[in-house]
Design a protein around this motif. Structure first.
Motif, PDB file in Angstrom:
ATOM      1  N   ALA A 190       0.676  -1.180   0.190  1.00 40.17           N
ATOM      2  CA  ALA A 190       0.102  -0.048   0.141  1.00 40.17           C
ATOM      3  C   ALA A 190       0.827   1.167  -0.161  1.00 40.17           C
ATOM      4  O   ALA A 190       0.392   2.340  -0.466  1.00 40.17           O
ATOM      5  CB  ALA A 190      -1.028  -0.114   1.147  1.00 40.17           C
ATOM      6  N   VAL A 191       2.092   1.315   0.340  1.00 42.81           N
ATOM      7  CA  VAL A 191       2.731   2.614   0.625  1.00 42.81           C
ATOM      8  C   VAL A 191       4.160   2.366   0.091  1.00 42.81           C
ATOM      9  O   VAL A 191       4.949   1.425   0.340  1.00 42.81           O
ATOM     10  CB  VAL A 191       2.812   2.822   2.007  1.00 42.81           C
ATOM     11  N   SER A 192       4.553   3.457  -0.852  1.00 45.29           N
ATOM     12  CA  SER A 192       5.961   3.369  -1.554  1.00 45.29           C
ATOM     13  C   SER A 192       6.880   4.266  -0.847  1.00 45.29           C
ATOM     14  O   SER A 192       6.476   5.454  -1.064  1.00 45.29           O
ATOM     15  CB  SER A 192       5.841   3.727  -3.012  1.00 45.29           C
ATOM     16  N   PRO A 193       7.845   3.817  -0.180  1.00 48.86           N
ATOM     17  CA  PRO A 193       8.852   4.713   0.298  1.00 48.86           C
ATOM     18  C   PRO A 193       9.367   5.604  -0.879  1.00 48.86           C
ATOM     19  O   PRO A 193       9.724   7.035  -0.532  1.00 48.86           O
ATOM     20  CB  PRO A 193       9.753   3.770   0.844  1.00 48.86           C
ATOM     21  N   VAL A 194       9.660   5.287  -2.051  1.00 43.03           N
ATOM     22  CA  VAL A 194      10.152   5.938  -3.025  1.00 43.03           C
ATOM     23  C   VAL A 194       9.353   7.049  -3.407  1.00 43.03           C
ATOM     24  O   VAL A 194       9.546   8.087  -3.682  1.00 43.03           O
ATOM     25  CB  VAL A 194      10.775   5.225  -4.271  1.00 43.03           C
ATOM     26  N   GLN A 195       8.020   6.948  -3.578  1.00 45.84           N
ATOM     27  CA  GLN A 195       7.212   7.825  -3.765  1.00 45.84           C
ATOM     28  C   GLN A 195       6.929   8.768  -2.544  1.00 45.84           C
ATOM     29  O   GLN A 195       6.821  10.104  -3.111  1.00 45.84           O
ATOM     30  CB  GLN A 195       5.602   7.158  -4.217  1.00 45.84           C
ATOM     31  N   LEU A 196       7.068   8.376  -1.482  1.00 50.13           N
ATOM     32  CA  LEU A 196       6.918   9.382  -0.278  1.00 50.13           C
ATOM     33  C   LEU A 196       8.298  10.340  -0.414  1.00 50.13           C
ATOM     34  O   LEU A 196       8.185  11.467  -0.058  1.00 50.13           O
ATOM     35  CB  LEU A 196       7.265   8.643   0.968  1.00 50.13           C
ATOM     36  N   TRP A 197       9.258   9.750  -0.938  1.00 51.09           N
ATOM     37  CA  TRP A 197      10.528  10.660  -0.986  1.00 51.09           C
ATOM     38  C   TRP A 197      10.447  11.470  -2.034  1.00 51.09           C
ATOM     39  O   TRP A 197      10.646  12.845  -2.089  1.00 51.09           O
ATOM     40  CB  TRP A 197      11.595   9.736  -1.238  1.00 51.09           C
ATOM     41  N   ALA A 198       9.962  11.147  -3.337  1.00 49.86           N
ATOM     42  CA  ALA A 198       9.699  11.983  -4.467  1.00 49.86           C
ATOM     43  C   ALA A 198       8.895  13.217  -4.266  1.00 49.86           C
ATOM     44  O   ALA A 198       8.908  14.270  -4.670  1.00 49.86           O
ATOM     45  CB  ALA A 198       9.282  11.179  -5.532  1.00 49.86           C
ATOM     46  N   GLU A 199       7.821  12.944  -3.305  1.00 47.72           N
ATOM     47  CA  GLU A 199       6.774  13.980  -3.363  1.00 47.72           C
ATOM     48  C   GLU A 199       6.953  14.802  -1.929  1.00 47.72           C
ATOM     49  O   GLU A 199       6.569  15.911  -2.030  1.00 47.72           O
ATOM     50  CB  GLU A 199       5.306  13.216  -3.335  1.00 47.72           C
ATOM     51  N   TYR A 200       7.524  14.331  -0.889  1.00 46.85           N
ATOM     52  CA  TYR A 200       7.573  14.855   0.416  1.00 46.85           C
ATOM     53  C   TYR A 200       9.069  15.028   0.876  1.00 46.85           C
ATOM     54  O   TYR A 200       9.171  15.455   1.911  1.00 46.85           O
ATOM     55  CB  TYR A 200       6.803  14.251   1.269  1.00 46.85           C
ATOM     56  N   GLY A 201      10.024  14.081   0.216  1.00 46.47           N
ATOM     57  CA  GLY A 201      11.335  14.120   0.796  1.00 46.47           C
ATOM     58  C   GLY A 201      11.512  13.317   2.337  1.00 46.47           C
ATOM     59  O   GLY A 201      12.305  13.631   3.095  1.00 46.47           O
ATOM     60  N   ILE A 202      10.374  12.450   2.478  1.00 43.81           N
ATOM     61  CA  ILE A 202      10.416  11.749   3.559  1.00 43.81           C
ATOM     62  C   ILE A 202      11.286  10.399   3.284  1.00 43.81           C
ATOM     63  O   ILE A 202      11.013   9.693   2.475  1.00 43.81           O
ATOM     64  CB  ILE A 202       8.869  11.360   4.046  1.00 43.81           C
ATOM     65  N   ALA A 203      12.377  10.226   4.290  1.00 46.17           N
ATOM     66  CA  ALA A 203      12.978   8.988   4.312  1.00 46.17           C
ATOM     67  C   ALA A 203      12.489   7.957   4.971  1.00 46.17           C
ATOM     68  O   ALA A 203      12.415   7.963   6.415  1.00 46.17           O
ATOM     69  CB  ALA A 203      14.525   9.337   4.899  1.00 46.17           C
ATOM     70  N   SER A 204      12.070   7.012   4.461  1.00 42.12           N
ATOM     71  CA  SER A 204      11.107   5.980   5.033  1.00 42.12           C
ATOM     72  C   SER A 204      11.696   4.499   4.752  1.00 42.12           C
ATOM     73  O   SER A 204      12.316   4.206   3.658  1.00 42.12           O
ATOM     74  CB  SER A 204       9.779   6.061   4.847  1.00 42.12           C
ATOM     75  N   ASN A 205      11.252   3.449   4.996  1.00 39.67           N
ATOM     76  CA  ASN A 205      11.363   2.149   4.600  1.00 39.67           C
ATOM     77  C   ASN A 205      10.147   1.203   5.001  1.00 39.67           C
ATOM     78  O   ASN A 205       9.674   1.499   6.048  1.00 39.67           O
ATOM     79  CB  ASN A 205      12.681   1.661   5.388  1.00 39.67           C
ATOM     80  N   ASN A 206       9.576   0.670   3.959  1.00 38.84           N
ATOM     81  CA  ASN A 206       8.812  -0.369   4.237  1.00 38.84           C
ATOM     82  C   ASN A 206       9.067  -1.762   4.654  1.00 38.84           C
ATOM     83  O   ASN A 206       9.585  -2.485   3.724  1.00 38.84           O
ATOM     84  CB  ASN A 206       7.569  -0.582   2.791  1.00 38.84           C
ATOM     85  N   LEU A 207       8.829  -2.045   5.977  1.00 35.66           N
ATOM     86  CA  LEU A 207       9.553  -3.183   6.590  1.00 35.66           C
ATOM     87  C   LEU A 207       8.334  -4.418   6.906  1.00 35.66           C
ATOM     88  O   LEU A 207       8.491  -5.309   7.649  1.00 35.66           O
ATOM     89  CB  LEU A 207      10.139  -2.775   7.782  1.00 35.66           C
ATOM     90  N   ALA A 208       7.273  -4.134   6.312  1.00 37.65           N
ATOM     91  CA  ALA A 208       6.220  -4.967   6.502  1.00 37.65           C
ATOM     92  C   ALA A 208       6.529  -6.210   5.577  1.00 37.65           C
ATOM     93  O   ALA A 208       7.155  -6.416   4.720  1.00 37.65           O
ATOM     94  CB  ALA A 208       5.011  -4.432   5.792  1.00 37.65           C
ATOM     95  N   GLN A 209       5.842  -7.376   6.069  1.00 36.97           N
ATOM     96  CA  GLN A 209       5.768  -8.571   5.339  1.00 36.97           C
ATOM     97  C   GLN A 209       4.537  -9.400   5.159  1.00 36.97           C
ATOM     98  O   GLN A 209       3.908  -9.170   6.163  1.00 36.97           O
ATOM     99  CB  GLN A 209       6.910  -9.622   6.171  1.00 36.97           C
ATOM    100  N   ASN A 210       4.590 -10.227   4.318  1.00 33.18           N
ATOM    101  CA  ASN A 210       3.231 -10.895   4.138  1.00 33.18           C
ATOM    102  C   ASN A 210       3.171 -11.731   5.402  1.00 33.18           C
ATOM    103  O   ASN A 210       3.937 -12.478   5.705  1.00 33.18           O
ATOM    104  CB  ASN A 210       3.559 -11.879   2.822  1.00 33.18           C
ATOM    105  N   GLY A 211       1.573 -11.927   5.584  1.00 39.56           N
ATOM    106  CA  GLY A 211       1.515 -12.622   6.882  1.00 39.56           C
ATOM    107  C   GLY A 211       1.857 -12.340   8.036  1.00 39.56           C
ATOM    108  O   GLY A 211       1.730 -13.236   8.928  1.00 39.56           O
ATOM    109  N   GLN A 212       2.467 -11.111   8.337  1.00 36.60           N
ATOM    110  CA  GLN A 212       3.036 -10.696   9.461  1.00 36.60           C
ATOM    111  C   GLN A 212       2.006 -10.375  10.610  1.00 36.60           C
ATOM    112  O   GLN A 212       1.425  -9.142  10.520  1.00 36.60           O
ATOM    113  CB  GLN A 212       4.084  -9.668   9.379  1.00 36.60           C
ATOM    114  N   VAL A 213       1.790 -11.110  11.632  1.00 36.12           N
ATOM    115  CA  VAL A 213       0.791 -10.650  12.639  1.00 36.12           C
ATOM    116  C   VAL A 213       1.435  -9.903  13.644  1.00 36.12           C
ATOM    117  O   VAL A 213       2.778  -9.672  13.601  1.00 36.12           O
ATOM    118  CB  VAL A 213       0.376 -11.946  13.324  1.00 36.12           C
ATOM    119  N   LEU A 214       0.834  -9.218  14.670  1.00 38.79           N
ATOM    120  CA  LEU A 214       1.385  -8.042  15.175  1.00 38.79           C
ATOM    121  C   LEU A 214       2.368  -8.576  16.268  1.00 38.79           C
ATOM    122  O   LEU A 214       3.231  -8.103  16.678  1.00 38.79           O
ATOM    123  CB  LEU A 214       0.324  -7.423  16.339  1.00 38.79           C
TER     124      LEU A 214
END
Length: 349
Positions: free
Chosen positions: A63-87
């Motif tokens: 759902a969320v692209s770190p590169v798009q966040l950077w390109a549009e807002y200059g936010i340095a982020s990383n998507n560390l989510a994983q498939n099937g990852q429960v809390l």
């Protein structure tokens, strides 16, 4: 005599170091590469340079692209989510992330409050733990979440993968593709039908107790570390013939978040604001596609800009790798879209 003893110790230490290096190299080659990109993208970032961590299950992953966040807002982020990852697994993944980064904000998708279990499946747990460096968070996860008879294959995953040498391909010897900075855009579109259902926010159902318990642990960990936490839920729908309690359980997070003093933004009820169309922006019933990702990312970036004081690092010499990543990502998106026969361009153009 002492000299000989010292030489023997040094030879033994050298042997163990070489053996460990070769063992880890072999394990890395044999290991399944499912979802290795997210962790690889995280570990390649210089320590202390990621301001926002995006975490959760595949709902966040897609759902969320770190590169798009950077390109549009200059936010340095990383998507560390994983498939099937429960809390419960996310809790330990966050502990691991904090060994290397001191983010200002964690954005966590809470969809998995619907699932009453410590792990989603043994396979999905491998997606996270196999790609986690060896250390206390990994050890804690293994001993907390697994029965004794299941722990060995996560501590030494070569036990599971030692027969994969028969199916190795060129990809197994290459560095994981980190173009998306951990995210995973989906390039399919769910077939439109009339059964898209989104429950009103007022309709709630009890979420799984074990998930809420670990969600509260995540809240406390962020508080202890002085990190702001934003809870969210990416758009998903439930067919009318499915269990609507999934949405109702996610709606119920509002009450918990208010009690903890943590913001929760349920994006299922913000779709009009982001011009989100369930008939075109979903890859399947539960996950957004690349169109949906563009819209969710743009909305989230605007929300973060309006509610948090996150630095805009664009143009800074120490973040030049991010500026260089944008055209690479755009070209990659165009290639994927062409291959999928899709008719829209990448976001942030």
């Amino acid at each position: 005599m002492k000299h000989l003893r010292l030489c023997g110790i040094l030879r033994t230490a050298a042997f163990l170091l070489i053996f460990s290096f070769l063992f880890n190299s072999a394990a890395g080659i044999l290991r399944s590469k499912n979802y290795a990109s997210a962790s690889a993208a995280f570990y390649e970032e210089p320590e202390g340079t990621v301001d926002v961590l995006l975490m959760g299950s595949s709902h966040m992953l897609n759902a969320v692209s770190p590169v798009q966040l950077w390109a549009e807002y200059g936010i340095a982020s990383n998507n560390l989510a994983q498939n099937g990852q429960v809390l419960p697994v996310t809790y330990y993944a966050l502990q691991e992330a904090l060994r290397y980064q001191k983010p200002e904000l964690v954005v966590l998708d809470v969809y998995k409050v619907v699932q009453d279990s410590l792990i989603d499946s043994k396979a999905s747990l491998h997606y996270t733990l196999d790609n986690m460096s060896f250390g206390l968070p990994k050890l804690r996860a293994v001993f907390d979440l697994l029965e004794p008879e299941d722990r060995a294959e996560y501590l030494l995953d070569i036990i599971l993968y030692h027969t994969r040498w028969k199916e190795l391909t060129e990809e197994d010897f290459q560095k994981p593709d980190t173009t998306e900075k951990g995210a995973q855009a989906l390039f399919t579109t769910a077939r439109p039908y009339e059964g898209w259902t989104v429950l009103p926010e007022s309709e709630t159902a009890p979420p799984a107790e074990v998930e809420i318990a670990y969600l509260e642990r995540i809240v406390e960990l962020c508080r202890q570390e002085g990190i702001e936490l934003l809870l969210t839920a990416a758009p998903f729908t439930t067919p009318e013939d499915d269990d609507l309690n999934r949405q109702a359980a996610v709606n119920a997070v509002t009450g918990y978040a208010e009690a903890w003093g943590v913001p929760f933004v349920n994006l299922m009820h913000r779709t009009e604001e982001m011009d989100f169309d369930f008939s075109t922006d979903m890859a399947d019933t539960y996950h957004v596609n690349w169109r949906g990702m563009e819209k969710v990312t743009a909305w989230l970036g605007d929300y973060l800009e309006g509610h948090y004081s996150l630095p805009d690092h664009r143009g800074e010499a120490s973040y030049s790798r991010w500026d260089e990543a944008v055209p690479v990502w755009r070209d990659w998106m165009d290639i994927q879209l062409a291959a999928a026969g899709a008719e829209a361009g990448a976001g942030a153009k």
